[in-house]
Write a protein that holds these residues in place. Structure first.
Motif, PDB file in Angstrom:
ATOM      1  N   THR A   1       0.838  -1.204   0.000  1.00 53.58           N
ATOM      2  CA  THR A   1       0.000   0.000   0.000  1.00 53.58           C
ATOM      3  C   THR A   1       0.871   1.251   0.000  1.00 53.58           C
ATOM      4  O   THR A   1       0.630   2.185  -0.769  1.00 53.58           O
TER       5      THR A   1
ATOM      6  N   ARG B   1      -6.645  -3.649  -2.529  1.00 60.35           N
ATOM      7  CA  ARG B   1      -7.305  -4.946  -2.326  1.00 60.35           C
ATOM      8  C   ARG B   1      -8.130  -5.351  -3.537  1.00 60.35           C
ATOM      9  O   ARG B   1      -8.161  -6.527  -3.902  1.00 60.35           O
ATOM     10  N   VAL B   2      -8.771  -4.403  -4.175  1.00 59.86           N
ATOM     11  CA  VAL B   2      -9.536  -4.694  -5.387  1.00 59.86           C
ATOM     12  C   VAL B   2      -8.605  -5.195  -6.494  1.00 59.86           C
ATOM     13  O   VAL B   2      -8.896  -6.183  -7.173  1.00 59.86           O
TER      14      VAL B   2
ATOM     15  N   GLN C   1      -5.697   1.502   0.577  1.00 52.68           N
ATOM     16  CA  GLN C   1      -5.742   0.065   0.850  1.00 52.68           C
ATOM     17  C   GLN C   1      -6.923  -0.614   0.172  1.00 52.68           C
ATOM     18  O   GLN C   1      -6.783  -1.705  -0.379  1.00 52.68           O
ATOM     19  N   LYS C   2      -8.096   0.033   0.171  1.00 44.60           N
ATOM     20  CA  LYS C   2      -9.262  -0.611  -0.449  1.00 44.60           C
ATOM     21  C   LYS C   2      -9.079  -0.759  -1.962  1.00 44.60           C
ATOM     22  O   LYS C   2      -9.475  -1.758  -2.547  1.00 44.60           O
ATOM     23  N   ASN C   3      -8.435   0.222  -2.610  1.00 49.21           N
ATOM     24  CA  ASN C   3      -8.164   0.112  -4.049  1.00 49.21           C
ATOM     25  C   ASN C   3      -7.160  -0.993  -4.330  1.00 49.21           C
ATOM     26  O   ASN C   3      -7.310  -1.748  -5.290  1.00 49.21           O
TER      27      ASN C   3
END
Length: 65
Positions: free
Chosen positions: A36, A47-48, A43-45
């Protein structure tokens, strides 16, 4: 060969995904938290992106003991 893979990933997935792929290629095994920071992505991007790579067979995960 690396350039061909990068071009394929960029045309199929996008520029951020190529950045993640290059970092993984350079660092090898990398924890999500470090990835990250290195990728400069939320972080959410990240993870995608990682989930898409895993589902498409471009990446495998390994649990750290």
């Amino acid at each position: 060969q690396t350039m061909l893979i990068d071009r394929y990933v960029e045309s199929t997935y996008g520029k951020h995904q190529v950045r993640v792929l290059r970092i993984l290629r350079q660092k090898g095994f990398t924890e999500e938290k470090e990835l990250t920071k290195l990728s400069l992505l939320p972080q959410k991007n990240l993870r995608v992106i990682l989930t898409k790579f895993i589902n498409d067979g471009l990446l495998q995960i390994q649990e750290k003991p």
